[in-house]
Write a protein that holds these residues in place. Structure first.
Motif, mmCIF file in Angstrom:
data_model
loop_
_atom_site.group_PDB
_atom_site.id
_atom_site.type_symbol
_atom_site.label_atom_id
_atom_site.label_comp_id
_atom_site.label_asym_id
_atom_site.label_seq_id
_atom_site.Cartn_x
_atom_site.Cartn_y
_atom_site.Cartn_z
ATOM 1 N N THR A 1 30.702 49.976 47.384
ATOM 2 C CA THR A 1 31.339 49.504 46.141
ATOM 3 C C THR A 1 32.626 48.724 46.397
ATOM 4 O OG1 THR A 1 32.311 51.727 45.968
ATOM 5 C CG2 THR A 1 30.337 51.285 44.670
ATOM 6 N N ALA A 2 33.391 49.122 47.401
ATOM 7 C CA ALA A 2 34.606 48.355 47.718
ATOM 8 C C ALA A 2 34.241 46.955 48.209
ATOM 9 C CB ALA A 2 35.440 49.088 48.760
ATOM 10 N N HIS A 3 33.205 46.904 49.033
ATOM 11 C CA HIS A 3 32.723 45.606 49.517
ATOM 12 C C HIS A 3 32.229 44.750 48.359
ATOM 13 C CE1 HIS A 3 29.580 42.936 51.318
ATOM 14 N NE2 HIS A 3 30.542 42.732 52.204
ATOM 15 N N ALA A 4 31.613 45.375 47.373
ATOM 16 C CA ALA A 4 31.136 44.635 46.207
ATOM 17 C C ALA A 4 32.300 44.008 45.442
ATOM 18 C CB ALA A 4 30.334 45.559 45.294
ATOM 19 N N VAL A 5 33.342 44.782 45.193
ATOM 20 C CA VAL A 5 34.502 44.246 44.465
ATOM 21 C C VAL A 5 35.139 43.099 45.248
ATOM 22 C CG1 VAL A 5 36.803 44.790 43.561
ATOM 23 C CG2 VAL A 5 34.922 46.421 43.274
ATOM 24 N N ARG A 6 35.126 43.198 46.567
ATOM 25 C CA ARG A 6 35.749 42.153 47.396
ATOM 26 C C ARG A 6 35.043 40.815 47.270
ATOM 27 N NH1 ARG A 6 37.328 43.799 53.405
ATOM 28 N NH2 ARG A 6 38.087 41.656 53.249
ATOM 29 N N GLN A 7 33.841 40.793 46.717
ATOM 30 C CA GLN A 7 33.151 39.517 46.524
ATOM 31 C C GLN A 7 33.923 38.599 45.566
ATOM 32 O OE1 GLN A 7 30.504 39.142 48.685
ATOM 33 N NE2 GLN A 7 31.356 41.164 49.195
ATOM 34 N N TRP A 8 34.817 39.174 44.789
ATOM 35 C CA TRP A 8 35.641 38.379 43.859
ATOM 36 C C TRP A 8 37.072 38.206 44.356
ATOM 37 C CZ3 TRP A 8 33.513 35.321 40.617
ATOM 38 C CH2 TRP A 8 32.274 35.645 40.046
ATOM 39 N N GLN A 9 37.332 38.544 45.613
ATOM 40 C CA GLN A 9 38.697 38.508 46.117
ATOM 41 C C GLN A 9 39.301 37.110 46.051
ATOM 42 O OE1 GLN A 9 39.452 40.936 49.388
ATOM 43 N NE2 GLN A 9 41.519 40.181 49.790
ATOM 44 N N ASP A 10 38.581 36.112 46.511
ATOM 45 C CA ASP A 10 39.136 34.755 46.524
ATOM 46 C C ASP A 10 39.486 34.276 45.119
ATOM 47 O OD1 ASP A 10 38.829 34.718 49.251
ATOM 48 O OD2 ASP A 10 36.984 33.520 49.231
ATOM 49 N N THR A 11 38.732 34.708 44.136
ATOM 50 C CA THR A 11 38.945 34.268 42.759
ATOM 51 C C THR A 11 40.068 35.026 42.074
ATOM 52 O OG1 THR A 11 36.596 33.725 42.581
ATOM 53 C CG2 THR A 11 37.813 33.954 40.511
ATOM 54 N N LEU A 12 40.195 36.323 42.369
ATOM 55 C CA LEU A 12 41.059 37.175 41.540
ATOM 56 C C LEU A 12 42.273 37.762 42.241
ATOM 57 C CD1 LEU A 12 38.291 39.244 39.676
ATOM 58 C CD2 LEU A 12 39.474 37.187 38.868
ATOM 59 N N HIS A 13 42.381 37.651 43.545
ATOM 60 C CA HIS A 13 43.401 38.425 44.271
ATOM 61 C C HIS A 13 44.829 38.120 43.834
ATOM 62 C CE1 HIS A 13 43.693 34.703 46.628
ATOM 63 N NE2 HIS A 13 44.869 35.139 47.048
ATOM 64 N N ASP A 14 45.083 36.899 43.367
ATOM 65 C CA ASP A 14 46.456 36.525 43.021
ATOM 66 C C ASP A 14 46.711 36.524 41.513
ATOM 67 O OD1 ASP A 14 44.814 34.400 42.426
ATOM 68 O OD2 ASP A 14 46.134 32.858 43.298
ATOM 69 N N LYS A 15 45.823 37.141 40.745
ATOM 70 C CA LYS A 15 45.979 37.174 39.288
ATOM 71 C C LYS A 15 46.855 38.353 38.878
ATOM 72 C CE LYS A 15 42.885 33.869 38.724
ATOM 73 N NZ LYS A 15 43.253 32.503 38.285
ATOM 74 N N ASP A 16 47.689 38.133 37.880
ATOM 75 C CA ASP A 16 48.457 39.227 37.297
ATOM 76 C C ASP A 16 47.567 40.007 36.329
ATOM 77 O OD1 ASP A 16 50.838 38.575 38.621
ATOM 78 O OD2 ASP A 16 51.344 37.072 37.093
ATOM 79 N N GLY A 17 48.075 41.141 35.884
ATOM 80 C CA GLY A 17 47.334 41.911 34.897
ATOM 81 C C GLY A 17 46.568 43.062 35.519
ATOM 82 N N HIS A 18 45.495 43.479 34.855
ATOM 83 C CA HIS A 18 44.754 44.677 35.235
ATOM 84 C C HIS A 18 43.259 44.361 35.301
ATOM 85 C CE1 HIS A 18 48.461 46.931 34.398
ATOM 86 N NE2 HIS A 18 48.563 46.109 33.366
ATOM 87 N N THR A 19 42.562 45.111 36.138
ATOM 88 C CA THR A 19 41.124 44.913 36.309
ATOM 89 C C THR A 19 40.395 46.250 36.167
ATOM 90 O OG1 THR A 19 41.405 42.994 37.757
ATOM 91 C CG2 THR A 19 39.302 44.171 37.875
#
Length: 453
Positions: A78-96
């Protein structure tokens, strides 16, 4: 600050033993992933990202362009799955919020309360948990003596003492977004499954002395994940009860709720009565003071006020106010009945429009036709609409009377106030105010039986 959501839907669902992608299996008429998306949107989250696995083209096509999707090439946890969006979301503010695509029962109300708790406590991560006397298979919430969350331990990695814990993780989390992706880089696969577990982020954050909380939902059933057909049936039962309760609270009478099957998107007006064994599916709208009997099935149809449907099947059709259908009738797609129409026993209607007060009382087929107001179609009438290659229409004007056992060979027009004699086969146009007789004159051979014997 903005809250977005990541839906984990890459699991193969092998225990479903199905060719259908797991999250497309339906619960009360809606694919389970659509329940999750709908609940997220109702909770105020519109920015949604989905992680899919191989063979997921059908899911992508179903979701359309309004949902962001990506593929997890290898199933590494599951952690690896979430990392599939790392390039898109890693620098976004807010909450996920991270939620599993096979948890359709988590309501929008629970999601809202979960988010509120996370924001109110100011935690870096919040777990949606629940309590059960049967925690087998779930990750356990391990708390410190002061009640704060220490970590989540998976069933296969838990000690005997940890397996006795009754508080379990639902697999749904909310994180501070930047904190989430920073911690994901530190997750390893040193566990029994050699997978990268998302719950390990909790331990990492605790080691960093970050605040981690768990919001305990009082309803364990909401957190049920669907991994096989047994769980699918259980979820269907829970959601059906939820749906039926809401309709009854809105003024609908369900004679036996446990035996009444209503899909999630169905709308029903007050004072309507629905009997046990009725099945109401898809995007169906039923008006006020209607009656749907046992054995009736309605799908994707609009049913007006005061309509009675008895032991009949209605599909993709419209039924006007005060109309009576059945028993044992079928309205096939694109049928449209006006007000105070009567469709009797063993009548089939297909792609036909019947104006107000028209009557087809029994044993008839009305296909590709238009029937004028107050016209009466006699027993055994057939609109002969198909020549083996093409379909043709029959048009009958208002106040016409079609005698029993008539064949109306389309394309053909029957004028207003016209009469068709019983047993006729009509192939030519009948003008207004006319009588048409199309049958051979009777021939009687007296003594025929004696002659042959």
């Amino acid at each position: 600050m903005q809250t977005r959501a990541i839906i984990l839907a890459a699991g193969k669902g092998t225990r479903m033993k199905s060719e259908k992608y797991k999250v497309l299996h339906e619960v009360c008429g809606t694919p389970m992933i659509q329940h999750v998306i709908g609940n997220l949107r109702e909770a105020g989250i519109s920015d949604i990202y989905v992680v899919l696995g191989h063979g997921s083209e059908t899911v992508s096509n179903y979701l359309g362009e309004s949902i962001h999707t990506t593929i997890q090439e290898e199933q590494l946890g599951t952690a690896h799955a979430v990392r599939q969006w790392q390039d898109t979301l890693h620098d976004k503010d807010g909450h996920t919020m991270v939620v599993c695509g096979d948890t359709p029962l988590i309501s929008d109300t629970t999601m809202q309360a979960f988010m509120h708790y996370h924001l109110e406590t100011g935690s870096k991560a919040t777990i949606l948990s629940s309590r059960t006397q049967m925690p087998f298979g779930y990750g356990r919430i391990v708390r410190k003596e002061n009640g704060s969350v220490k970590r989540i331990v998976e069933e296969k990695d838990a000690t005997d003492l940890e397996r006795e814990i009754k508080e379990v993780s639902s697999g749904t989390f909310i994180f501070d977004n930047r904190t989430l992706f920073e911690a994901l880089d530190k997750v390893n696969n040193d566990n029994a499954q050699n997978e990268y577990y998302l719950p390990d982020v909790i331990s990492i954050l605790r080691d960093q002395r970050a605040r981690v909380e768990a919001y305990v939902t009082p309803d364990f059933e909401e957190t049920l994940g669907i991994n096989d057909r047994v769980a699918l049936a259980n979820a269907e039962e829970v959601m059906r009860k939820r749906i039926n309760t809401l309709h009854m609270q809105n003024g609908v009478t369900l004679i036996h709720p446990e035996m009444t099957y209503i899909d999630k998107e169905v709308e029903i007006g007050s004072d309507t009565v629905i009997y046990p064994g009725a099945i109401i599916r898809g995007k169906t709208e039923i008006g006020r003071s209607a009656m749907i009997s046992s054995g009736s099935e309605i799908k994707d149809s609009i049913i007006g006020d005061g309509v009675e449907i008895r032991q009949s099947v209605v599909t993709s059709s419209k039924v006007g106010r005060g109309t009576k259908v059945g028993p044992f009738a079928q309205l096939r797609p694109e049928s449209e009945l006006g007000e105070e129409v009567k469709i009797g026993n063993f009548v089939e209607v297909k792609k036909a429009k019947l104006e107000n007060e028209a009557k087809v009382s029994h044993l008839s087929y009305i296909g590709d036709a238009s029937i004028g107001a107050r016209s009466n179609i006699g027993c055994g009438t057939i609109t002969v609409n198909y020549d083996g290659k093409n379909k043709f229409r029959t048009e009958i004007g208002q106040d016409a009377f079609i005698g029993c056992n008539s064949n109306l060979v389309a394309p053909v027009k029957i004028g207003a106030r016209s009469f068709i004699a019983a047993g006729s086969t009509i192939t030519d146009e009948v003008p207004d105010d006319s009588l048409a007789i199309a049958r051979n004159r009777q021939t009687t051979k007296d003594g025929y039986y004696k002659k042959d014997n």
